[in-house]
Design a protein around this motif. Structure first.
Motif, PDB file in Angstrom:
ATOM      1  N   ASP A   1       0.899  -1.165   0.077  1.00 49.67           N
ATOM      2  CA  ASP A   1      -0.161   0.084  -0.007  1.00 49.67           C
ATOM      3  C   ASP A   1       0.926   1.329  -0.062  1.00 49.67           C
ATOM      4  O   ASP A   1       2.005   1.219   0.460  1.00 49.67           O
ATOM      5  N   THR A   2       0.341   2.310  -0.643  1.00 52.31           N
ATOM      6  CA  THR A   2       1.223   3.505  -0.709  1.00 52.31           C
ATOM      7  C   THR A   2       1.307   4.393   0.811  1.00 52.31           C
ATOM      8  O   THR A   2       2.081   5.213   0.836  1.00 52.31           O
ATOM      9  N   LEU A   3       0.384   4.230   1.323  1.00 52.53           N
ATOM     10  CA  LEU A   3       0.056   4.696   2.796  1.00 52.53           C
ATOM     11  C   LEU A   3       1.052   4.052   3.803  1.00 52.53           C
ATOM     12  O   LEU A   3       0.875   2.907   4.096  1.00 52.53           O
ATOM     13  N   TYR A   4       1.810   4.936   4.683  1.00 53.37           N
ATOM     14  CA  TYR A   4       2.745   4.325   5.604  1.00 53.37           C
ATOM     15  C   TYR A   4       1.856   3.728   6.928  1.00 53.37           C
ATOM     16  O   TYR A   4       2.418   2.611   7.184  1.00 53.37           O
TER      17      TYR A   4
ATOM     18  N   GLU B   1       4.988   0.988  -1.912  1.00 55.62           N
ATOM     19  CA  GLU B   1       5.333   1.240  -3.459  1.00 55.62           C
ATOM     20  C   GLU B   1       4.191   1.429  -4.276  1.00 55.62           C
ATOM     21  O   GLU B   1       2.908   1.137  -4.053  1.00 55.62           O
ATOM     22  N   ASP B   2       4.455   2.608  -5.356  1.00 58.22           N
ATOM     23  CA  ASP B   2       3.382   2.530  -6.306  1.00 58.22           C
ATOM     24  C   ASP B   2       3.172   1.129  -6.963  1.00 58.22           C
ATOM     25  O   ASP B   2       4.132   0.435  -7.275  1.00 58.22           O
ATOM     26  N   VAL B   3       1.944   0.735  -7.260  1.00 61.77           N
ATOM     27  CA  VAL B   3       1.554  -0.657  -7.726  1.00 61.77           C
ATOM     28  C   VAL B   3       2.290  -0.889  -9.223  1.00 61.77           C
ATOM     29  O   VAL B   3       2.676  -1.990  -9.449  1.00 61.77           O
ATOM     30  N   ASN B   4       2.229   0.316  -9.995  1.00 67.07           N
ATOM     31  CA  ASN B   4       2.693  -0.259 -11.330  1.00 67.07           C
ATOM     32  C   ASN B   4       4.220   0.074 -11.555  1.00 67.07           C
ATOM     33  O   ASN B   4       4.763  -0.503 -12.463  1.00 67.07           O
TER      34      ASN B   4
END
Length: 625
Positions: A54-57, A197-200
């Motif tokens: 996920d991008t959120l910490y 990380e960003d998924v892509n």
């Protein structure tokens, strides 16, 4: 923990799907790229090796806490941290961030009571001290922070998300906070991985068996909705702004929450995924339509594996959303969760965004089967809609077509970022009132296009004329004025998906666009290059090869020139493939047949695609290798 999009209620359906598909074998790699509070990963960690992201910490922290928990935690610390924090007096602890920014006495905000804000600050700061002093390890730290977030959610004075606090205290928010362990199922059975990380970007680095995708589906940005939890998790004491004390979102704005961006992100993710099974959940209230999602998934699915299920659910609604539904008379509307499944195929075929006469979509698998394995430069000398060119694998690809307006359109879609393309199309449709079967608006838009100097015309205007024109044809008169009449269809979700996939594919290729006489390439073509030719068929009746449409026509002289050109390349040791037609309704292309016989070139036929019901069409593929 209360969380938008939490999939706790979907677990049973997801589990049954996995069992039914016989992909329930222990030890398989299961990836959840939008993990949130790690509900899915936590549920399956006793069966699968989990990859969570996920991008959120704060989500990263919770996922680590749930997936990395060990029964031997806190041996170095030497005592129970939960008992310690629940019995300590934090009344005089007033120097913390939460107390000064999220509680009423100092800031006037009331996310938490003063008492609970002090306790939150003390616990969070102490966790960092313990880690710095090496009394706890990294995963123990994550587990304690995750436990704090779980505890915080029980006493937060919010309606469900943290975009704003309640003006009147919720009874639960004025109770003293109890520091409780992070809610989690028994220990994980495998070595799990957690990313932020960003998924892509991440999808290029990982692979596995089951990919589960549950992205955001509305314009709501999760970093704004959960900024308080993000700040507590990071403990970075950020500058805050506004009544709600929001942190700067920076580069954490999600493309999945905006039209145009989300369509590209979704297809790009499916295209790059190195997972055999893909499960995708979404909402009927989402930005992407079911039709678009279906088109994307079917492009990448093995034949017959696509499945769709609609599940009724109760949608989370903010006060503002409830008021909007009352205003729009949709308060009692039923809402559904969508669950999609595919088994991904290995070989993907891409298609032109144009419905091009003579396009090679149907015969593409046959063409690709006979392409050389290694190609330096792939030349598509009669490129048309570009379908063959974008399916080639080569160090460099040259698309060429004498029709420069089509070349310009394909080149623009390739070079522009997709959102600008999407945005222009959406705004133009709205501005000019374009719609199916509306002749008046179509002709007005066509007149506007034709009134502009040829060199100044926007190729995307031509694209829209093609979308709304008769049978999506590309027709010009001798003055290069577009003259196709209005049709019965328009820009739709299928065309959007073709546009997206073409844009993604071409940006991955080293491709150049030319509009030249094909013979001009002869000097630069070398051994190791590959030539594909799909010229106008001499014995067909296509409007594009009659020489009356503003572009050069095709006749017997042109046909012989092409055959001589290919013969010369053959003598240089260059491999080529020619698509053509020997007979149509008893009309024979004698020059072609004689040329094949004389040079003993190999002829490939496929009865499935060469003999059509409407007319006797003997289409063939000729290769010199």
């Amino acid at each position: 923990m209360r969380y938008i999009g939490n999939k706790a209620k979907l677990l049973e359906k997801l589990d049954k799907l996995i069992v039914r598909k016989n992909i329930n074998k222990k030890g398989l790699i299961f990836c959840d790229l939008f993990a949130g509070t790690c509900t899915i990963g936590d549920f399956f960690k006793d069966r699968f090796e989990i990859i969570a992201n996920d991008t959120l910490y704060f989500s990263y922290v919770i996922s680590n806490g749930k997936l990395k928990y060990d029964k031997n935690f806190f041996k170095m610390l030497g005592f129970d941290p939960f008992e310690y924090f629940n019995n300590i007096d934090t009344t005089d602890y007033i120097s913390g961030f939460c107390y000064n920014n999220f509680a009423p006495t100092v800031s006037g905000r009331q996310y938490f009571s003063d008492e609970n804000a002090k306790m939150i600050d003390f616990i969070r700061n102490t966790i960092d001290v313990w880690f710095d002093e090496k009394k706890i390890n990294e995963y123990e730290k994550y587990y304690l922070i995750g436990s704090l977030l779980e505890s915080v959610s029980k006493v937060s004075n919010v309606a469900g998300v943290y975009s704003a606090y309640l003006k009147i205290w919720d009874p639960r928010a004025i109770k003293k906070m109890e520091f409780i362990p992070l809610e989690s199922l028994p220990n994980a059975k495998y070595q799990n991985e957690v990313y932020i990380e960003d998924v892509n970007s991440l999808i290029n680095k990982i692979h596995g068996d089951i990919l589960y995708l549950d992205p955001p589906y509305t314009p709501t940005q999760y970093i704004s909705q959960y900024h308080v939890l993000e700040t507590i998790a990071r403990n970075d004491k950020p500058e805050v702004h506004g009544v709600g004390a929001h942190r700067d979102n920076g580069d954490q704005i999600s493309k999945w929450c905006k039209k145009g961006y989300v369509h590209e992100e979704f297809e790009k993710l499916i295209a790059r995924a190195k997972f055999k099974h893909i499960i995708f959940s979404y909402s009927d209230a989402g930005i992407m339509s079911k039709e678009f999602i279906e088109k994307v998934l079917k492009r990448y699915a093995k034949e017959g594996t696509y499945e769709f299920k609609k599940i009724q659910f109760t949608k989370y609604k903010s006060t503002r959303a409830v008021k909007r539904e009352i205003k729009n008379n949709t308060k009692n509307k039923e809402h559904y969760e969508w669950l999609f499944y595919i088994e991904k195929k290995d070989d993907i075929n891409y298609i032109s965004p144009l419905n091009y006469i003579g396009g090679k979509w149907e015969v593409l698998p046959l063409l690709k089967k006979y392409f050389p394995k290694e190609i330096n430069t792939f030349y598509d000398l009669f490129g048309g809609g570009g379908t063959v060119a974008i399916n080639a694998t080569a160090n460099k690809i040259v698309y060429n077509d004498i029709n420069w307006v089509v070349r310009d359109l394909l080149e623009k879609i390739t070079h522009d970022n997709f959102f600008s393309t999407y945005n222009y199309i959406e705004k133009a449709i709205k501005r000019y009132g374009l719609e199916k079967k509306n002749k008046e608006t179509y002709i007005a838009f066509r007149d506007k296009y034709n009134s502009v100097e040829k060199a100044s015309r926007n190729p995307l205007d031509l694209y829209l004329l093609i979308c709304y024109g008769f049978e999506h044809q590309i027709r010009f008169n001798s003055k290069l004025e577009f003259n196709n009449p209005c049709g019965n269809s328009g820009y739709n979700q299928e065309m959007l998906e073709k546009l997206v996939s073409y844009s993604i594919r071409t940006k991955e290729l080293n491709i150049v666009f030319k509009s030249m006489d094909y013979k001009e390439f002869e000097e630069e073509i070398e051994k190791g290059d590959f030539i594909y030719c799909d010229p106008p068929y001499l014995n067909s009746c296509g409007a594009y090869n009659d020489g009356k449409r503003g572009f050069k026509g095709w006749d017997e002289f042109q046909e012989r020139e092409l055959l001589d050109f290919l013969t010369r390349l053959d003598k240089k040791g260059v491999k080529f493939m020619l698509s053509n037609m020997t007979t149509r309704n008893s009309i024979e292309n004698k020059a072609l047949k004689d040329w094949i016989d004389k040079n003993k070139y190999r002829v490939i036929k496929n009865q499935k695609i060469t003999l059509r019901n409407r007319q006797d069409r003997r289409e063939i593929i000729i290769i010199n290798y």
